[in-house]
Design a protein around this motif. Structure first.
Motif, PDB file in Angstrom:
ATOM      1  N   MET A 136      25.860  44.388 -24.256  1.00 17.55           N
ATOM      2  CA  MET A 136      24.749  44.217 -24.138  1.00 17.55           C
ATOM      3  C   MET A 136      24.087  45.169 -23.150  1.00 17.55           C
ATOM      4  O   MET A 136      22.778  46.219 -24.133  1.00 17.55           O
ATOM      5  CB  MET A 136      24.512  43.485 -22.967  1.00 17.55           C
ATOM      6  N   MET A 137      24.572  46.871 -23.210  1.00 20.96           N
ATOM      7  CA  MET A 137      24.238  47.564 -22.462  1.00 20.96           C
ATOM      8  C   MET A 137      23.667  48.791 -23.972  1.00 20.96           C
ATOM      9  O   MET A 137      23.265  49.588 -23.912  1.00 20.96           O
ATOM     10  CB  MET A 137      24.811  48.867 -21.835  1.00 20.96           C
ATOM     11  N   GLN A 138      25.125  48.726 -24.424  1.00 18.83           N
ATOM     12  CA  GLN A 138      24.689  49.573 -25.622  1.00 18.83           C
ATOM     13  C   GLN A 138      23.792  49.303 -26.709  1.00 18.83           C
ATOM     14  O   GLN A 138      22.726  49.225 -27.428  1.00 18.83           O
ATOM     15  CB  GLN A 138      26.090  49.692 -26.404  1.00 18.83           C
ATOM     16  N   PHE A 139      23.971  48.125 -26.683  1.00 19.65           N
ATOM     17  CA  PHE A 139      22.507  47.023 -27.399  1.00 19.65           C
ATOM     18  C   PHE A 139      21.389  47.692 -26.740  1.00 19.65           C
ATOM     19  O   PHE A 139      19.990  47.796 -27.919  1.00 19.65           O
ATOM     20  CB  PHE A 139      22.976  45.216 -27.955  1.00 19.65           C
ATOM     21  N   VAL A 140      21.221  47.842 -25.801  1.00 11.00           N
ATOM     22  CA  VAL A 140      19.675  47.414 -25.256  1.00 11.00           C
ATOM     23  C   VAL A 140      19.056  49.555 -25.811  1.00 11.00           C
ATOM     24  O   VAL A 140      18.011  49.329 -26.251  1.00 11.00           O
ATOM     25  CB  VAL A 140      19.696  47.661 -23.913  1.00 11.00           C
ATOM     26  N   ALA A 141      20.239  49.450 -25.020  1.00 15.49           N
ATOM     27  CA  ALA A 141      20.271  51.326 -25.544  1.00 15.49           C
ATOM     28  C   ALA A 141      20.288  51.241 -26.901  1.00 15.49           C
ATOM     29  O   ALA A 141      19.322  52.689 -27.493  1.00 15.49           O
ATOM     30  CB  ALA A 141      21.495  52.358 -25.285  1.00 15.49           C
ATOM     31  N   GLY A 142      20.147  51.166 -28.087  1.00 16.85           N
ATOM     32  CA  GLY A 142      19.426  50.460 -29.330  1.00 16.85           C
ATOM     33  C   GLY A 142      20.996  51.365 -30.787  1.00 16.85           C
ATOM     34  O   GLY A 142      21.263  51.982 -31.560  1.00 16.85           O
ATOM     35  N   ARG A 143      22.082  51.439 -29.827  1.00 19.37           N
ATOM     36  CA  ARG A 143      23.387  51.841 -30.620  1.00 19.37           C
ATOM     37  C   ARG A 143      23.524  49.794 -31.170  1.00 19.37           C
ATOM     38  O   ARG A 143      25.083  49.526 -30.518  1.00 19.37           O
ATOM     39  CB  ARG A 143      24.708  52.645 -29.750  1.00 19.37           C
ATOM     40  N   ILE A 144      23.432  50.106 -32.068  1.00 22.04           N
ATOM     41  CA  ILE A 144      23.570  48.179 -32.748  1.00 22.04           C
ATOM     42  C   ILE A 144      25.478  48.274 -33.187  1.00 22.04           C
ATOM     43  O   ILE A 144      25.857  47.607 -33.031  1.00 22.04           O
ATOM     44  CB  ILE A 144      22.889  48.280 -34.186  1.00 22.04           C
ATOM     45  N   VAL A 146      27.595  50.455 -32.387  1.00 21.05           N
ATOM     46  CA  VAL A 146      28.784  49.897 -31.146  1.00 21.05           C
ATOM     47  C   VAL A 146      29.209  48.922 -30.377  1.00 21.05           C
ATOM     48  O   VAL A 146      30.200  47.953 -29.699  1.00 21.05           O
ATOM     49  CB  VAL A 146      27.979  51.508 -29.888  1.00 21.05           C
ATOM     50  N   ALA A 147      27.664  48.432 -30.148  1.00 20.11           N
ATOM     51  CA  ALA A 147      27.205  46.764 -29.332  1.00 20.11           C
ATOM     52  C   ALA A 147      28.067  45.306 -30.057  1.00 20.11           C
ATOM     53  O   ALA A 147      28.712  44.866 -29.786  1.00 20.11           O
ATOM     54  CB  ALA A 147      25.748  46.377 -29.393  1.00 20.11           C
ATOM     55  N   ALA A 148      27.761  45.903 -31.575  1.00 17.83           N
ATOM     56  CA  ALA A 148      28.313  44.885 -32.514  1.00 17.83           C
ATOM     57  C   ALA A 148      30.165  44.981 -32.376  1.00 17.83           C
ATOM     58  O   ALA A 148      30.938  43.865 -32.411  1.00 17.83           O
ATOM     59  CB  ALA A 148      28.498  45.194 -34.135  1.00 17.83           C
ATOM     60  N   TYR A 149      30.598  46.172 -32.293  1.00 20.59           N
ATOM     61  CA  TYR A 149      32.621  46.272 -31.974  1.00 20.59           C
ATOM     62  C   TYR A 149      32.855  45.587 -30.684  1.00 20.59           C
ATOM     63  O   TYR A 149      33.527  45.680 -30.436  1.00 20.59           O
ATOM     64  CB  TYR A 149      32.912  47.979 -32.068  1.00 20.59           C
ATOM     65  N   LEU A 150      31.965  46.145 -29.451  1.00 24.53           N
ATOM     66  CA  LEU A 150      32.185  46.125 -28.197  1.00 24.53           C
ATOM     67  C   LEU A 150      31.789  43.952 -28.426  1.00 24.53           C
ATOM     68  O   LEU A 150      32.851  43.738 -27.400  1.00 24.53           O
ATOM     69  CB  LEU A 150      31.497  46.798 -27.341  1.00 24.53           C
ATOM     70  N   GLY A 151      30.760  44.067 -28.529  1.00 26.50           N
ATOM     71  CA  GLY A 151      30.216  42.725 -28.520  1.00 26.50           C
ATOM     72  C   GLY A 151      31.623  41.562 -29.706  1.00 26.50           C
ATOM     73  O   GLY A 151      32.701  40.322 -28.915  1.00 26.50           O
ATOM     74  N   ALA A 152      32.244  41.636 -30.556  1.00 24.94           N
ATOM     75  CA  ALA A 152      33.444  41.129 -31.647  1.00 24.94           C
ATOM     76  C   ALA A 152      34.974  41.459 -30.658  1.00 24.94           C
ATOM     77  O   ALA A 152      35.267  40.880 -30.005  1.00 24.94           O
ATOM     78  CB  ALA A 152      33.946  42.338 -32.794  1.00 24.94           C
ATOM     79  N   ALA A 153      34.606  42.859 -29.750  1.00 28.62           N
ATOM     80  CA  ALA A 153      35.898  42.786 -28.686  1.00 28.62           C
ATOM     81  C   ALA A 153      36.394  41.649 -27.706  1.00 28.62           C
ATOM     82  O   ALA A 153      37.262  40.720 -27.482  1.00 28.62           O
ATOM     83  CB  ALA A 153      36.626  44.017 -28.321  1.00 28.62           C
ATOM     84  N   ALA A 154      35.181  41.198 -27.291  1.00 29.45           N
ATOM     85  CA  ALA A 154      34.642  40.819 -26.184  1.00 29.45           C
ATOM     86  C   ALA A 154      34.476  39.355 -26.284  1.00 29.45           C
ATOM     87  O   ALA A 154      36.133  38.264 -25.964  1.00 29.45           O
ATOM     88  CB  ALA A 154      33.450  40.826 -25.096  1.00 29.45           C
ATOM     89  N   ILE A 155      34.526  38.812 -27.758  1.00 30.41           N
ATOM     90  CA  ILE A 155      34.405  37.167 -28.262  1.00 30.41           C
ATOM     91  C   ILE A 155      36.254  37.321 -28.724  1.00 30.41           C
ATOM     92  O   ILE A 155      36.917  36.046 -28.401  1.00 30.41           O
ATOM     93  CB  ILE A 155      33.549  37.175 -30.122  1.00 30.41           C
ATOM     94  N   PHE A 216      17.341  58.570 -36.690  1.00 32.44           N
ATOM     95  CA  PHE A 216      15.775  57.272 -36.839  1.00 32.44           C
ATOM     96  C   PHE A 216      17.133  56.214 -36.919  1.00 32.44           C
ATOM     97  O   PHE A 216      16.384  55.351 -36.809  1.00 32.44           O
ATOM     98  CB  PHE A 216      15.791  57.682 -38.982  1.00 32.44           C
ATOM     99  N   ALA A 217      18.436  56.224 -36.703  1.00 35.13           N
ATOM    100  CA  ALA A 217      19.240  55.693 -36.477  1.00 35.13           C
ATOM    101  C   ALA A 217      18.700  54.638 -35.420  1.00 35.13           C
ATOM    102  O   ALA A 217      19.180  53.742 -34.773  1.00 35.13           O
ATOM    103  CB  ALA A 217      20.675  55.614 -36.791  1.00 35.13           C
ATOM    104  N   ARG A 218      18.963  56.265 -33.861  1.00 43.24           N
ATOM    105  CA  ARG A 218      18.897  55.276 -32.945  1.00 43.24           C
ATOM    106  C   ARG A 218      17.459  54.525 -33.136  1.00 43.24           C
ATOM    107  O   ARG A 218      16.974  53.748 -32.332  1.00 43.24           O
ATOM    108  CB  ARG A 218      18.454  56.338 -31.813  1.00 43.24           C
ATOM    109  N   PHE A 219      15.979  55.222 -33.501  1.00 40.15           N
ATOM    110  CA  PHE A 219      14.710  54.606 -33.344  1.00 40.15           C
ATOM    111  C   PHE A 219      14.422  53.402 -34.439  1.00 40.15           C
ATOM    112  O   PHE A 219      14.099  52.332 -33.202  1.00 40.15           O
ATOM    113  CB  PHE A 219      13.962  55.745 -34.193  1.00 40.15           C
ATOM    114  N   MET A 224      14.741  47.362 -33.027  1.00 42.64           N
ATOM    115  CA  MET A 224      15.217  45.916 -33.410  1.00 42.64           C
ATOM    116  C   MET A 224      15.875  45.323 -32.015  1.00 42.64           C
ATOM    117  O   MET A 224      16.330  43.584 -32.240  1.00 42.64           O
ATOM    118  CB  MET A 224      16.575  45.813 -34.495  1.00 42.64           C
ATOM    119  N   ALA A 225      16.827  46.419 -31.021  1.00 41.39           N
ATOM    120  CA  ALA A 225      17.128  45.746 -29.745  1.00 41.39           C
ATOM    121  C   ALA A 225      15.958  44.680 -29.288  1.00 41.39           C
ATOM    122  O   ALA A 225      16.208  44.036 -28.701  1.00 41.39           O
ATOM    123  CB  ALA A 225      17.548  46.417 -29.460  1.00 41.39           C
ATOM    124  N   LYS A 226      14.573  45.528 -29.298  1.00 45.20           N
ATOM    125  CA  LYS A 226      13.755  44.638 -28.630  1.00 45.20           C
ATOM    126  C   LYS A 226      12.364  43.486 -29.227  1.00 45.20           C
ATOM    127  O   LYS A 226      11.602  42.781 -29.008  1.00 45.20           O
ATOM    128  CB  LYS A 226      12.577  45.872 -28.230  1.00 45.20           C
TER     129      LYS A 226
END
Length: 335
Positions: A136-144, A146-155, A216-219, A224-226
């Motif tokens: 969730m923290m990485q998603f909010v920061a815009g690192r989509i 990284v957030a996806a990998y961490l979310g998949a690991a949590a699942i 531009f990836a972070r932008f 999208m996170a928002k």
């Protein structure tokens, strides 16, 4: 500035005010000057803050647009890493541990056996909370990504823990005849350890240099996170690329800060924020409802009441989302 800087009789009001600003995305570091103004006004008027400023949530909503600091908010989100994930995960584990320990003590009986299945469930909860919080923290920061990998690991961690019901060795005893007080302390141990380790992890430094691809990836990620639609995010990117004369960072500054400013200027942002809140409360209500069949007695009553409260919060957020639509009439408009 902290709540303790307020007069003692206004601290409850100040706490709700600061929390309201935080929920609206205003960093605590950006509120010190405004809090000093409010404290001075309270002292000069010699009346309680509630009487002078009204409802703290409404006061926070009125002040948030003037206090939002996109650069500070972006740096705060970008600096969230393992330290914050462990701290927030540890706090969640402590809450779960306290509830489980209370239930264990109320249940009565003699010593308990710790089995392979119980350990698997416990490890799954620990991994799921910490990895999910990090995602969730990485998603909010815009690192989509990284957030996806961490979310998949949590699942995966949760699924592995849930699969123990079919393990042939799930009943193997690892620790036999553990006293109930010892088991209660063990339930608190993961949260305490996570918070302790978090204090040992150095804070993450926000990123200060960017290639154009990274920029531009972070932008795009923050937009999208928002909740900005992909088409709108792509249009923003196209317009920025067309006006580019040097590097994106030199031209526009931090990508996450610019994205946050665009989100703040979008009249649809408040509605999206409330809809996301409604979805989150409702999902939490469904999760709690899934435990109802296994509850009995007073715990069943408490669980049902908790679920009803969560559904009410979801309904309130949905109602506020409808009120916040850009084309919705103002509350004082004539019908």
């Amino acid at each position: 500035m902290a709540v303790n800087d307020w007069p003692e009789h206004d601290r409850a009001w100040a706490g709700r005010y600061i929390l309201g600003l935080a929920r609206l995305g205003v960093p605590v570091s950006s509120t010190a000057a405004r809090q000093a103004e409010l404290i001075a006004a309270v002292s000069a008027a010699d009346v309680p803050a509630a009487e002078l400023f009204g409802d703290p949530a409404e006061a926070a909503a009125a002040d948030a647009p003037d206090l939002e600091d996109a650069d500070a908010a972006a740096e705060e989100a970008d600096g969230a890493g393992a330290r914050e994930a462990l701290a927030y995960g540890g706090a969640g584990l402590l809450v779960i541990g306290v509830i489980a320990a209370v239930r264990l003590q109320i249940g009565g009986g003699g010593p308990v056996d710790v089995t392979v299945g119980i350990l698997a469930v416990g490890l799954a909860i620990v991994a799921g909370l910490i990895l999910g919080g990090a995602a969730m923290m990485q998603f909010v920061a815009g690192r989509i990504g990284v957030a996806a990998y961490l979310g998949a690991a949590a699942i995966v961690a949760v699924l592995v823990g849930a699969s123990q019901v079919s393990w042939s060795g799930r009943g193997v005893v690892v620790v036999a005849d553990l006293p109930r007080w010892g088991a209660s302390l063990a339930l608190l141990l993961p949260g305490v350890l996570a918070i302790f380790v978090a204090r040992l992890v150095p804070p993450r430094s926000p990123q200060t240099t960017w290639s154009d691809d990274e920029w531009f990836a972070r932008f795009r990620g923050v937009l999208m996170a928002k909740g900005t639609p992909r088409a709108a995010a792509s249009e923003h990117e196209r317009a920025l690329r067309e006006g580019l004369t040097t590097t994106a960072f030199d031209e526009y500054g931090r990508p996450d800060a610019l994205a946050l400013r665009l989100v703040a200027d979008d009249p649809a942002t408040p509605g999206r924020r409330y809809w996301w809140g409604a979805a989150g409360w409702f999902a939490f209500a469904l999760l709690q409802a899934s435990f109802i069949p296994s509850d009995t007695g007073v715990w069943l009553v408490l669980r049902i009441g908790f679920v009803i409260g969560l559904v009410a919060l979801a309904a309130r957020s949905a109602f506020r989302a409808r009120r916040a639509r850009p084309n919705a009439p103002s509350p004082g408009a004539a019908a």
